[in-house]
Write a protein that holds these residues in place. Sequence first.
Motif, short mmCIF file in Angstrom:
data_model
loop_
_atom_site.label_atom_id
_atom_site.label_comp_id
_atom_site.label_asym_id
_atom_site.label_seq_id
_atom_site.Cartn_x
_atom_site.Cartn_y
_atom_site.Cartn_z
N LEU A 44 0.83 -1.20 0.00
CA LEU A 44 0.00 0.00 0.00
C LEU A 44 0.87 1.26 0.00
O LEU A 44 0.54 2.25 -0.66
N GLU A 45 1.98 1.21 0.73
CA GLU A 45 2.89 2.34 0.77
C GLU A 45 3.57 2.56 -0.58
O GLU A 45 4.05 3.64 -0.87
N ARG A 46 3.57 1.51 -1.44
CA ARG A 46 4.13 1.63 -2.78
C ARG A 46 3.03 1.86 -3.82
O ARG A 46 3.22 1.61 -5.01
N ASN A 47 1.86 2.29 -3.34
CA ASN A 47 0.74 2.67 -4.20
C ASN A 47 0.14 1.53 -5.03
O ASN A 47 -0.32 1.74 -6.15
N VAL A 48 0.12 0.34 -4.47
CA VAL A 48 -0.58 -0.77 -5.11
C VAL A 48 -2.07 -0.50 -5.01
O VAL A 48 -2.55 0.14 -4.07
N ASN A 49 -2.83 -0.98 -5.97
CA ASN A 49 -4.28 -0.81 -5.98
C ASN A 49 -4.86 -1.45 -4.71
O ASN A 49 -4.81 -2.67 -4.54
N PRO A 50 -5.42 -0.63 -3.80
CA PRO A 50 -5.89 -1.18 -2.52
C PRO A 50 -7.04 -2.19 -2.66
O PRO A 50 -7.11 -3.16 -1.90
N ARG A 51 -7.90 -1.97 -3.61
CA ARG A 51 -9.03 -2.90 -3.79
C ARG A 51 -8.53 -4.27 -4.24
O ARG A 51 -8.96 -5.30 -3.72
N LEU A 52 -7.64 -4.28 -5.21
CA LEU A 52 -7.08 -5.54 -5.69
C LEU A 52 -6.27 -6.22 -4.59
O LEU A 52 -6.36 -7.43 -4.39
N LEU A 53 -5.49 -5.45 -3.86
CA LEU A 53 -4.70 -5.99 -2.76
C LEU A 53 -5.59 -6.64 -1.71
O LEU A 53 -5.31 -7.74 -1.23
N ALA A 54 -6.69 -5.97 -1.37
CA ALA A 54 -7.61 -6.52 -0.37
C ALA A 54 -8.22 -7.84 -0.86
O ALA A 54 -8.34 -8.79 -0.08
N GLU A 55 -8.56 -7.90 -2.13
CA GLU A 55 -9.13 -9.13 -2.68
C GLU A 55 -8.14 -10.28 -2.60
O GLU A 55 -8.47 -11.39 -2.17
N VAL A 56 -6.90 -10.03 -2.99
CA VAL A 56 -5.87 -11.07 -2.95
C VAL A 56 -5.60 -11.50 -1.52
O VAL A 56 -5.51 -12.69 -1.22
N LEU A 57 -5.50 -10.53 -0.63
CA LEU A 57 -5.23 -10.84 0.78
C LEU A 57 -6.37 -11.68 1.38
O LEU A 57 -6.13 -12.67 2.06
N MET A 58 -7.60 -11.34 1.09
CA MET A 58 -8.75 -12.05 1.67
C MET A 58 -8.90 -13.45 1.07
O MET A 58 -9.42 -14.34 1.74
N LEU A 59 -8.43 -13.66 -0.15
CA LEU A 59 -8.50 -15.01 -0.74
C LEU A 59 -7.62 -15.99 0.03
O LEU A 59 -7.92 -17.18 0.09
#
Length: 64
Positions: A44-59
């Motif tokens: 997130l600090e490197r400006n990754v897409n937060p929505r996509l990151l949340a989806e991957v993390l929750m999977l």
Amino acid sequence: MPAGAQTPLTNVDCTEGIEALAARLTLDEAHGLVAAAEEAIDQLERNVNPRLLAEVLMLDWPHG
């Protein structure tokens, strides 16, 4: 306390859910989840897409 923790639980309103999750996870699995969350914060600090990151993390998060 589970895993030999000496610190009391801070979120006492979440005790039931935390205990249920702790009963299902090994210590290595819990460490993996913490590492994944820390990596997500770094991304997130490197400006990754937060929505996509949340989806991957929750999977990869335990369900049940």
